[in-house]
Write a protein that holds these residues in place. Structure first.
Motif, mmCIF file in Angstrom:
data_model
loop_
_atom_site.group_PDB
_atom_site.id
_atom_site.type_symbol
_atom_site.label_atom_id
_atom_site.label_comp_id
_atom_site.label_asym_id
_atom_site.label_seq_id
_atom_site.Cartn_x
_atom_site.Cartn_y
_atom_site.Cartn_z
ATOM 1 N N ALA A 59 0.846 -1.197 0.000
ATOM 2 C CA ALA A 59 0.000 0.000 0.000
ATOM 3 C C ALA A 59 0.881 1.246 0.000
ATOM 4 C CB ALA A 59 -0.931 -0.005 1.210
ATOM 5 N N PHE A 60 1.963 1.218 0.789
ATOM 6 C CA PHE A 60 2.895 2.351 0.824
ATOM 7 C C PHE A 60 3.675 2.444 -0.486
ATOM 8 C CE2 PHE A 60 2.693 0.701 5.277
ATOM 9 C CZ PHE A 60 1.951 1.743 5.811
ATOM 10 N N VAL A 61 4.054 1.286 -1.032
ATOM 11 C CA VAL A 61 4.757 1.283 -2.317
ATOM 12 C C VAL A 61 3.884 1.917 -3.389
ATOM 13 C CG1 VAL A 61 5.707 -0.170 -4.153
ATOM 14 C CG2 VAL A 61 6.195 -0.728 -1.760
ATOM 15 N N TYR A 62 2.624 1.508 -3.443
ATOM 16 C CA TYR A 62 1.717 2.079 -4.439
ATOM 17 C C TYR A 62 1.526 3.579 -4.231
ATOM 18 C CZ TYR A 62 0.069 -2.102 -6.910
ATOM 19 O OH TYR A 62 -0.037 -3.214 -7.710
ATOM 20 N N LEU A 63 1.452 4.020 -2.972
ATOM 21 C CA LEU A 63 1.345 5.460 -2.720
ATOM 22 C C LEU A 63 2.549 6.188 -3.300
ATOM 23 C CD1 LEU A 63 -0.035 5.499 0.937
ATOM 24 C CD2 LEU A 63 -1.217 6.333 -1.112
ATOM 25 N N GLY A 64 3.737 5.613 -3.101
ATOM 26 C CA GLY A 64 4.936 6.210 -3.677
ATOM 27 C C GLY A 64 4.884 6.240 -5.195
ATOM 28 N N LEU A 65 4.412 5.161 -5.803
ATOM 29 C CA LEU A 65 4.316 5.101 -7.255
ATOM 30 C C LEU A 65 3.313 6.126 -7.788
ATOM 31 C CD1 LEU A 65 4.292 1.213 -7.751
ATOM 32 C CD2 LEU A 65 6.152 2.779 -8.332
ATOM 33 N N ILE A 79 8.990 10.145 -2.265
ATOM 34 C CA ILE A 79 10.086 9.659 -1.417
ATOM 35 C C ILE A 79 9.585 9.341 -0.012
ATOM 36 C CG2 ILE A 79 12.217 10.393 -0.251
ATOM 37 C CD1 ILE A 79 12.875 11.930 -2.901
ATOM 38 N N SER A 80 8.756 10.230 0.536
ATOM 39 C CA SER A 80 8.270 10.001 1.903
ATOM 40 C C SER A 80 7.365 8.777 1.972
ATOM 41 C CB SER A 80 7.538 11.245 2.425
ATOM 42 O OG SER A 80 6.317 11.454 1.744
ATOM 43 N N PHE A 140 7.545 6.049 -0.085
ATOM 44 C CA PHE A 140 8.414 4.874 -0.185
ATOM 45 C C PHE A 140 9.138 4.629 1.137
ATOM 46 C CE2 PHE A 140 8.519 5.756 -4.927
ATOM 47 C CZ PHE A 140 7.824 4.608 -5.270
ATOM 48 N N GLN A 141 9.496 5.719 1.826
ATOM 49 C CA GLN A 141 10.179 5.574 3.104
ATOM 50 C C GLN A 141 9.270 4.916 4.140
ATOM 51 O OE1 GLN A 141 13.588 6.288 3.556
ATOM 52 N NE2 GLN A 141 13.053 4.944 5.276
ATOM 53 N N ARG A 142 7.968 5.178 4.058
ATOM 54 C CA ARG A 142 7.030 4.502 4.968
ATOM 55 C C ARG A 142 7.081 2.986 4.752
ATOM 56 N NH1 ARG A 142 1.275 7.133 4.160
ATOM 57 N NH2 ARG A 142 0.712 6.038 6.092
ATOM 58 N N ALA A 143 7.191 2.574 3.501
ATOM 59 C CA ALA A 143 7.326 1.135 3.215
ATOM 60 C C ALA A 143 8.620 0.600 3.810
ATOM 61 C CB ALA A 143 7.297 0.890 1.705
ATOM 62 N N LEU A 144 9.701 1.348 3.652
ATOM 63 C CA LEU A 144 10.998 0.892 4.157
ATOM 64 C C LEU A 144 11.066 0.941 5.676
ATOM 65 C CD1 LEU A 144 13.267 2.555 1.447
ATOM 66 C CD2 LEU A 144 12.644 0.131 1.661
ATOM 67 N N ASN A 145 10.259 1.797 6.295
ATOM 68 C CA ASN A 145 10.182 1.788 7.756
ATOM 69 C C ASN A 145 9.557 0.495 8.263
ATOM 70 O OD1 ASN A 145 11.287 4.343 7.870
ATOM 71 N ND2 ASN A 145 9.324 5.396 8.112
ATOM 72 N N GLN A 146 8.660 -0.068 7.460
ATOM 73 C CA GLN A 146 8.055 -1.343 7.828
ATOM 74 C C GLN A 146 9.019 -2.498 7.582
ATOM 75 O OE1 GLN A 146 4.672 -3.738 5.794
ATOM 76 N NE2 GLN A 146 3.585 -2.252 7.074
ATOM 77 N N SER A 147 9.752 -2.430 6.483
ATOM 78 C CA SER A 147 10.761 -3.451 6.169
ATOM 79 C C SER A 147 11.785 -2.855 5.216
ATOM 80 C CB SER A 147 10.118 -4.680 5.519
ATOM 81 O OG SER A 147 11.121 -5.564 5.041
ATOM 82 N N ASP A 148 13.049 -3.060 5.521
ATOM 83 C CA ASP A 148 14.123 -2.547 4.666
ATOM 84 C C ASP A 148 14.422 -3.482 3.507
ATOM 85 O OD1 ASP A 148 16.082 -0.481 4.163
ATOM 86 O OD2 ASP A 148 17.630 -1.959 4.707
ATOM 87 N N HIS A 149 13.640 -4.547 3.372
ATOM 88 C CA HIS A 149 13.921 -5.562 2.349
ATOM 89 C C HIS A 149 12.847 -5.586 1.264
ATOM 90 C CE1 HIS A 149 17.134 -7.046 4.890
ATOM 91 N NE2 HIS A 149 16.287 -7.088 5.901
ATOM 92 N N VAL A 150 12.285 -4.414 0.961
ATOM 93 C CA VAL A 150 11.248 -4.320 -0.065
ATOM 94 C C VAL A 150 11.883 -3.709 -1.321
ATOM 95 C CG1 VAL A 150 8.959 -3.411 -0.635
ATOM 96 C CG2 VAL A 150 9.523 -3.975 1.742
ATOM 97 N N PRO A 151 12.253 -4.538 -2.297
ATOM 98 C CA PRO A 151 12.987 -3.992 -3.450
ATOM 99 C C PRO A 151 12.171 -2.999 -4.261
ATOM 100 C CG PRO A 151 12.326 -6.277 -3.853
ATOM 101 C CD PRO A 151 12.053 -5.991 -2.412
ATOM 102 N N GLU A 152 10.833 -3.174 -4.289
ATOM 103 C CA GLU A 152 9.989 -2.232 -5.025
ATOM 104 C C GLU A 152 10.103 -0.820 -4.449
ATOM 105 O OE1 GLU A 152 8.125 -6.337 -5.265
ATOM 106 O OE2 GLU A 152 8.934 -5.056 -3.664
ATOM 107 N N ALA A 153 10.201 -0.729 -3.110
ATOM 108 C CA ALA A 153 10.344 0.578 -2.466
ATOM 109 C C ALA A 153 11.714 1.178 -2.744
ATOM 110 C CB ALA A 153 10.098 0.460 -0.966
ATOM 111 N N HIS A 154 12.751 0.351 -2.688
ATOM 112 C CA HIS A 154 14.102 0.851 -2.984
ATOM 113 C C HIS A 154 14.214 1.312 -4.436
ATOM 114 C CE1 HIS A 154 16.152 0.079 0.770
ATOM 115 N NE2 HIS A 154 15.680 -1.158 0.817
ATOM 116 N N PHE A 155 13.609 0.545 -5.344
ATOM 117 C CA PHE A 155 13.649 0.918 -6.762
ATOM 118 C C PHE A 155 12.887 2.223 -6.992
ATOM 119 C CE2 PHE A 155 12.450 -0.535 -11.333
ATOM 120 C CZ PHE A 155 13.493 0.214 -11.865
#
Length: 259
Positions: free
Chosen positions: A166-172, A184-185, A187-202
């Motif tokens: 849901a956070f990744v899609y918001l970033g997209l 950016i903010s 996608f960072q919410r997604a990474l705050n939940q897990s640092d291993h989400v490649p979609e958020a890093h990309f």
């Protein structure tokens, strides 16, 4: 004589299990052998004996849809929906979204289900209904409506328990609208939940590239490559936000050239 007796006994047993055993027992057996000739025959008999048995139509449809015979699959699924819409509309909408990319059809099913269950937050096929509706609007490129629904999905599930995508899609969505700082903010919410989400890093790497922050972009594209094994994927479906290693490597090459 022994062979004849064994054959007769086997025939009696098969007759019992295909036509005479309790309905639920036969349903479970047909479900177990899903897609086989025996399974389809058992479902046909169940439908003949119990024409209002919606689960038989639903379960029989699954094998056809899995093998891509959507015409036959949806003929059966539509009958299941007609007989018991509360139970089967969610799966119908999920199939239209994930298999057919029929966003309007999926939204129609989700909205109808929602209207039938006014005091319930539905979860078609185990996924939050507003997350799925958000995906539909993302597919339709109506990014602002998608943002509203993904935010509602997060409210439904609570911030710490919401689907990370849901956070990744918001970033997209924010990225597509040109709101790169906001992207950016999110996608960072997604990474705050897990640092291993490649979609958020990309996604965040692409947003940082747009804001001219190349060091941050490179750091995140490397993290996307490092975590690609954790990408969102399904054997049967390609997700709308699915990413691939070759995309990451191509973008990494672009950033390296710019740097």
């Amino acid at each position: 004589m022994i062979f004849t007796l064994l054959f007769f006994s086997f025939s009696i047993i098969m007759l019992y299990y295909t036509a005479l055993a309790p309905k639920v027992d036969r349903f479970k057996m047909a479900e177990h052998f899903q897609g086989s000739y025996l399974s389809q025959a058992m479902f046909d008999i169940l439908k003949m004996q119990y024409p209002e048995y919606s689960d038989a139509y639903f379960e029989q449809s699954v094998a056809f849809n899995k093998r891509g015979d959507y015409a036959k699959g949806f003929e059966l699924l539509d009958k299941a929906v007609q007989l018991d819409p509360k139970i089967h509309l969610g799966y119908s909408g999920w199939m239209k979204l994930r298999k057919l990319r029929n966003y309007d059809g999926a939204l129609s099913d989700f909205d109808r289900l929602d209207s039938l269950t006014p005091n319930t937050i539905d979860a078609p096929w185990g996924e939050d209904i507003d997350f799925l509706r958000g995906e539909c609007y993302f597919g339709k490129k109506n990014y602002q409506k998608a943002i509203d629904l993904f935010n509602q999905s997060i409210i439904n599930q609570k911030e710490d328990w919401a689907d990370v995508h849901a956070f990744v899609y918001l970033g997209l969505c924010e990225y597509e609208l040109g709101n790169y700082e906001k992207s950016i903010s999110e996608f960072q919410r997604a990474l705050n939940q897990s640092d291993h989400v490649p979609e958020a890093h990309f996604g965040i790497a692409k947003a940082y590239q747009k804001t001219g922050e190349l060091e941050n972009a490179i750091a995140h594209i490397l993290k996307a490559e490092e975590n690609i094994a954790s990408k969102r994927e399904d054997y049967y479906n390609e997700f709308l936000n699915e990413i691939y290693l070759n995309e990451i490597l191509d973008f990494k090459q672009q950033l390296t050239t710019l740097n």
